[in-house]
Design a protein around this motif. Structure first.
Motif, PDB file in Angstrom:
ATOM      1  N   GLY A   9      -1.758 -13.030 -36.796  1.00  0.00           N
ATOM      2  CA  GLY A   9      -2.156 -12.332 -38.028  1.00  0.00           C
ATOM      3  C   GLY A   9      -2.954 -11.061 -37.809  1.00  0.00           C
ATOM      4  O   GLY A   9      -3.346 -10.407 -38.772  1.00  0.00           O
ATOM      5  N   ASN A  10      -3.174 -10.694 -36.544  1.00  0.00           N
ATOM      6  CA  ASN A  10      -4.024  -9.530 -36.279  1.00  0.00           C
ATOM      7  C   ASN A  10      -3.314  -8.194 -36.428  1.00  0.00           C
ATOM      8  O   ASN A  10      -3.951  -7.160 -36.567  1.00  0.00           O
ATOM      9  CB  ASN A  10      -4.644  -9.632 -34.873  1.00  0.00           C
ATOM     10  CG  ASN A  10      -3.592  -9.791 -33.796  1.00  0.00           C
ATOM     11  OD1 ASN A  10      -2.769 -10.707 -33.870  1.00  0.00           O
ATOM     12  ND2 ASN A  10      -3.601  -8.923 -32.806  1.00  0.00           N
ATOM     13  N   ARG A  11      -1.969  -8.208 -36.381  1.00  0.00           N
ATOM     14  CA  ARG A  11      -1.238  -6.934 -36.521  1.00  0.00           C
ATOM     15  C   ARG A  11       0.171  -7.206 -37.037  1.00  0.00           C
ATOM     16  O   ARG A  11       0.585  -8.365 -37.165  1.00  0.00           O
ATOM     17  CB  ARG A  11      -1.215  -6.155 -35.202  1.00  0.00           C
ATOM     18  CG  ARG A  11      -0.495  -6.851 -34.066  1.00  0.00           C
ATOM     19  CD  ARG A  11      -0.677  -6.080 -32.749  1.00  0.00           C
ATOM     20  NE  ARG A  11      -0.239  -6.848 -31.589  1.00  0.00           N
ATOM     21  CZ  ARG A  11       0.949  -6.706 -30.993  1.00  0.00           C
ATOM     22  NH1 ARG A  11       1.817  -5.827 -31.446  1.00  0.00           N
ATOM     23  NH2 ARG A  11       1.276  -7.448 -29.951  1.00  0.00           N
ATOM     24  N   GLY A  12       0.877  -6.123 -37.333  1.00  0.00           N
ATOM     25  CA  GLY A  12       2.283  -6.214 -37.705  1.00  0.00           C
ATOM     26  C   GLY A  12       2.524  -7.002 -38.988  1.00  0.00           C
ATOM     27  O   GLY A  12       1.716  -6.991 -39.922  1.00  0.00           O
ATOM     28  N   ALA A 148      16.842 -13.169 -24.282  1.00  0.00           N
ATOM     29  CA  ALA A 148      15.690 -14.080 -24.402  1.00  0.00           C
ATOM     30  C   ALA A 148      15.315 -14.238 -25.867  1.00  0.00           C
ATOM     31  O   ALA A 148      15.141 -15.353 -26.376  1.00  0.00           O
ATOM     32  CB  ALA A 148      14.505 -13.542 -23.600  1.00  0.00           C
ATOM     33  N   TYR A 149      15.207 -13.118 -26.548  1.00  0.00           N
ATOM     34  CA  TYR A 149      14.800 -13.127 -27.948  1.00  0.00           C
ATOM     35  C   TYR A 149      15.836 -13.853 -28.818  1.00  0.00           C
ATOM     36  O   TYR A 149      15.487 -14.723 -29.622  1.00  0.00           O
ATOM     37  CB  TYR A 149      14.640 -11.684 -28.422  1.00  0.00           C
ATOM     38  CG  TYR A 149      14.066 -11.532 -29.813  1.00  0.00           C
ATOM     39  CD1 TYR A 149      12.711 -11.688 -30.044  1.00  0.00           C
ATOM     40  CD2 TYR A 149      14.889 -11.211 -30.890  1.00  0.00           C
ATOM     41  CE1 TYR A 149      12.182 -11.529 -31.314  1.00  0.00           C
ATOM     42  CE2 TYR A 149      14.363 -11.052 -32.158  1.00  0.00           C
ATOM     43  CZ  TYR A 149      13.010 -11.208 -32.372  1.00  0.00           C
ATOM     44  OH  TYR A 149      12.498 -11.052 -33.636  1.00  0.00           O
ATOM     45  N   SER A 150      17.111 -13.517 -28.638  1.00  0.00           N
ATOM     46  CA  SER A 150      18.160 -14.080 -29.501  1.00  0.00           C
ATOM     47  C   SER A 150      18.290 -15.587 -29.315  1.00  0.00           C
ATOM     48  O   SER A 150      18.415 -16.333 -30.294  1.00  0.00           O
ATOM     49  CB  SER A 150      19.504 -13.405 -29.221  1.00  0.00           C
ATOM     50  OG  SER A 150      19.408 -12.029 -29.508  1.00  0.00           O
ATOM     51  N   ALA A 183       9.093  -1.714 -39.246  1.00  0.00           N
ATOM     52  CA  ALA A 183       8.385  -0.776 -38.351  1.00  0.00           C
ATOM     53  C   ALA A 183       7.053  -1.373 -37.902  1.00  0.00           C
ATOM     54  O   ALA A 183       6.046  -1.260 -38.600  1.00  0.00           O
ATOM     55  CB  ALA A 183       8.153   0.549 -39.068  1.00  0.00           C
ATOM     56  N   THR A 184       7.080  -2.043 -36.754  1.00  0.00           N
ATOM     57  CA  THR A 184       5.872  -2.633 -36.145  1.00  0.00           C
ATOM     58  C   THR A 184       5.914  -2.294 -34.659  1.00  0.00           C
ATOM     59  O   THR A 184       6.851  -1.638 -34.198  1.00  0.00           O
ATOM     60  CB  THR A 184       5.887  -4.168 -36.295  1.00  0.00           C
ATOM     61  OG1 THR A 184       7.032  -4.666 -35.588  1.00  0.00           O
ATOM     62  CG2 THR A 184       5.926  -4.619 -37.737  1.00  0.00           C
ATOM     63  N   ASP A 185       4.942  -2.811 -33.913  1.00  0.00           N
ATOM     64  CA  ASP A 185       4.978  -2.607 -32.458  1.00  0.00           C
ATOM     65  C   ASP A 185       6.273  -3.179 -31.889  1.00  0.00           C
ATOM     66  O   ASP A 185       6.893  -2.604 -31.007  1.00  0.00           O
ATOM     67  CB  ASP A 185       3.776  -3.284 -31.800  1.00  0.00           C
ATOM     68  CG  ASP A 185       2.467  -2.638 -32.217  1.00  0.00           C
ATOM     69  OD1 ASP A 185       2.490  -1.450 -32.617  1.00  0.00           O
ATOM     70  OD2 ASP A 185       1.430  -3.310 -32.153  1.00  0.00           O
TER      71      ASP A 185
HETATM   72  P1  NAP Z   1       4.365  -7.578 -33.369  1.00  0.00           P
HETATM   73  O1  NAP Z   1       3.938  -6.366 -34.105  1.00  0.00           O
HETATM   74  O2  NAP Z   1       4.765  -7.451 -31.943  1.00  0.00           O
HETATM   75  O3  NAP Z   1       3.223  -8.686 -33.511  1.00  0.00           O
HETATM   76  C1  NAP Z   1       3.373  -9.919 -32.854  1.00  0.00           C
HETATM   77  C2  NAP Z   1       2.175 -10.771 -33.161  1.00  0.00           C
HETATM   78  O4  NAP Z   1       2.345 -12.033 -32.488  1.00  0.00           O
HETATM   79  C3  NAP Z   1       0.861 -10.180 -32.676  1.00  0.00           C
HETATM   80  O5  NAP Z   1      -0.152 -10.480 -33.596  1.00  0.00           O
HETATM   81  C4  NAP Z   1       0.636 -10.929 -31.362  1.00  0.00           C
HETATM   82  O6  NAP Z   1      -0.716 -11.007 -30.960  1.00  0.00           O
HETATM   83  C5  NAP Z   1       1.139 -12.297 -31.790  1.00  0.00           C
HETATM   84  N1  NAP Z   1       1.323 -13.196 -30.648  1.00  0.00           N
HETATM   85  C6  NAP Z   1       2.106 -13.022 -29.548  1.00  0.00           C
HETATM   86  N2  NAP Z   1       1.972 -14.069 -28.724  1.00  0.00           N
HETATM   87  C7  NAP Z   1       1.104 -14.922 -29.303  1.00  0.00           C
HETATM   88  C8  NAP Z   1       0.561 -16.171 -28.937  1.00  0.00           C
HETATM   89  N3  NAP Z   1       0.879 -16.776 -27.774  1.00  0.00           N
HETATM   90  N4  NAP Z   1      -0.302 -16.799 -29.789  1.00  0.00           N
HETATM   91  C9  NAP Z   1      -0.643 -16.211 -30.964  1.00  0.00           C
HETATM   92  N5  NAP Z   1      -0.182 -15.000 -31.356  1.00  0.00           N
HETATM   93  C10 NAP Z   1       0.673 -14.372 -30.526  1.00  0.00           C
HETATM   94  O7  NAP Z   1       5.620  -8.263 -34.089  1.00  0.00           O
HETATM   95  P2  NAP Z   1       6.133  -8.154 -35.615  1.00  0.00           P
HETATM   96  O8  NAP Z   1       7.179  -7.115 -35.668  1.00  0.00           O
HETATM   97  O9  NAP Z   1       4.989  -8.129 -36.546  1.00  0.00           O
HETATM   98  O10 NAP Z   1       6.901  -9.551 -35.711  1.00  0.00           O
HETATM   99  C11 NAP Z   1       6.416 -10.653 -36.447  1.00  0.00           C
HETATM  100  C12 NAP Z   1       7.535 -11.670 -36.534  1.00  0.00           C
HETATM  101  O11 NAP Z   1       8.682 -11.085 -37.178  1.00  0.00           O
HETATM  102  C13 NAP Z   1       8.034 -12.190 -35.184  1.00  0.00           C
HETATM  103  O12 NAP Z   1       8.352 -13.558 -35.294  1.00  0.00           O
HETATM  104  C14 NAP Z   1       9.287 -11.366 -34.951  1.00  0.00           C
HETATM  105  O13 NAP Z   1      10.184 -12.010 -34.069  1.00  0.00           O
HETATM  106  C15 NAP Z   1       9.823 -11.284 -36.361  1.00  0.00           C
HETATM  107  N6  NAP Z   1      10.771 -10.193 -36.581  1.00  0.00           N
HETATM  108  C16 NAP Z   1      10.366  -8.898 -36.506  1.00  0.00           C
HETATM  109  C17 NAP Z   1      11.294  -7.884 -36.742  1.00  0.00           C
HETATM  110  C18 NAP Z   1      10.897  -6.423 -36.712  1.00  0.00           C
HETATM  111  O14 NAP Z   1      11.772  -5.555 -36.933  1.00  0.00           O
HETATM  112  N7  NAP Z   1       9.645  -6.092 -36.486  1.00  0.00           N
HETATM  113  C19 NAP Z   1      12.639  -8.193 -37.032  1.00  0.00           C
HETATM  114  C20 NAP Z   1      13.023  -9.523 -37.089  1.00  0.00           C
HETATM  115  C21 NAP Z   1      12.072 -10.520 -36.865  1.00  0.00           C
HETATM  116  P3  NAP Z   1      -1.366  -9.973 -29.877  1.00  0.00           P
HETATM  117  O15 NAP Z   1      -1.848  -8.797 -30.698  1.00  0.00           O
HETATM  118  O16 NAP Z   1      -2.481 -10.749 -29.260  1.00  0.00           O
HETATM  119  O17 NAP Z   1      -0.293  -9.597 -28.901  1.00  0.00           O
END
Ligand code: NAP
Length: 225
Positions: A9-12, A148-150, A183-185
């Motif tokens: 919950g800290n980002r994205g 890996a992701y898929s 649009a996230t990291d």
């Molecule tokens: P993100 O910006 O990379 O953020 C990932 C988050 O997961 C960060 O808060 C990270 O914490 C946390 N995290 C990683 N490993 C962890 C662990 N072991 N324990 C607790 N927290 C952990 O990703 P996002 O784009 O927001 O994605 C959020 C979700 O949406 C994911 O499930 C992703 O697969 C899914 N998703 C995203 C997209 C997209 O286009 N962005 C598309 C499809 C699905 P740290 O800050 O500590 O690293």
């Protein structure tokens, strides 16, 4: 009062899900693997911080204890945390260590969370679990790349089906949600705003008691498995 917990919950997208759930008047426990990161984001959003690394069994146990002490139950679990959108890899040559790492966070993490939080999820009487997945995990549209992701998201979808069926009798709705390209990291530039990506997750987190379970959705609409 609905008690909600969001991983990563800290980002994205996770951070935005916390913001939207809090704006709806819910009590939000914003978790992050870095305690300082959880605190900083929670203070900004006016929600509760909690340190939680989904890959660390001791951390998950401590989080269960903390939520139990603070609230005595959990109504909404959003398994959002994920890693390793491995665009640089191909299945034919993939580093299986990377695949294993993805499974640890993206599959065994949510699995552990549901298993360990189950007594608290049952306590509320009608909980919701949202597994944040991706169309990248859809077998119907699966092609080469991001192995890996898929594979991890396909496994998360399978887990969603299993848990939904097993928890039907507990009135716990379990669904997988794709946020779309955001649009996230992880998503990079060009995707839609986090606010739009989070809406479908919040929708699944706040479904009525007669809402769907065992489904795969984006923006509240079914996605092919
Ligand atoms: P993100 O910006 O990379 O953020 C990932 C988050 O997961 C960060 O808060 C990270 O914490 C946390 N995290 C990683 N490993 C962890 C662990 N072991 N324990 C607790 N927290 C952990 O990703 P996002 O784009 O927001 O994605 C959020 C979700 O949406 C994911 O499930 C992703 O697969 C899914 N998703 C995203 C997209 C997209 O286009 N962005 C598309 C499809 C699905 P740290 O800050 O500590 O690293």
């Amino acid at each position: 009062m609905t008690i909600c917990l969001v991983t990563g919950g800290n980002r994205g997208i996770g951070r935005e899900v916390c913001r939207q759930l809090a704006a709806l008047g819910h009590t939000v426990v914003l978790t992050a693997r870095d305690a300082g990161g959880a605190r900083a984001a929670a203070v900004e959003l006016g929600v509760e911080p909690l340190a939680l690394d989904v890959t660390d069994p001791a951390s998950v146990t401590a989080a269960v204890d903390a939520v139990s002490r603070r609230h005595g139950r959990l109504d909404v679990l959003v398994n959002n945390a994920a890693i390793l959108y491995d665009t640089w890899q191909r299945g034919v040559s993939a580093d299986l260590g990377v695949v294993r790492d993805a499974m640890e966070t993206n599959v065994y993490g949510p699995w552990r969370m549901v298993r360990e939080f189950l007594p608290l999820l049952r306590s509320g009487g009608s909980a919701r679990v949202v597994n944040v997945s991706s169309e990248g995990g859809s077998l119907a549209s699966m092609g080469g790349g991001t192995p890996a992701y898929s594979v991890s998201k396909a496994a998360l979808n399978a887990l969603t089906r299993i848990l939904a069926d097993e928890l039907r009798g507990d009135a716990i709705l379990v669904n997988a949600v794709c946020p779309g390209w955001v649009a996230t990291d992880m998503g990079g530039a060009g995707g839609r705003p986090v606010a739009d990506g989070a809406v479908g997750i919040v929708w699944a987190a706040t479904l009525p008691g007669d809402g769907p379970t065992g489904g795969f959705f984006r923006d509240g609409e079914p996605v092919a498995w």
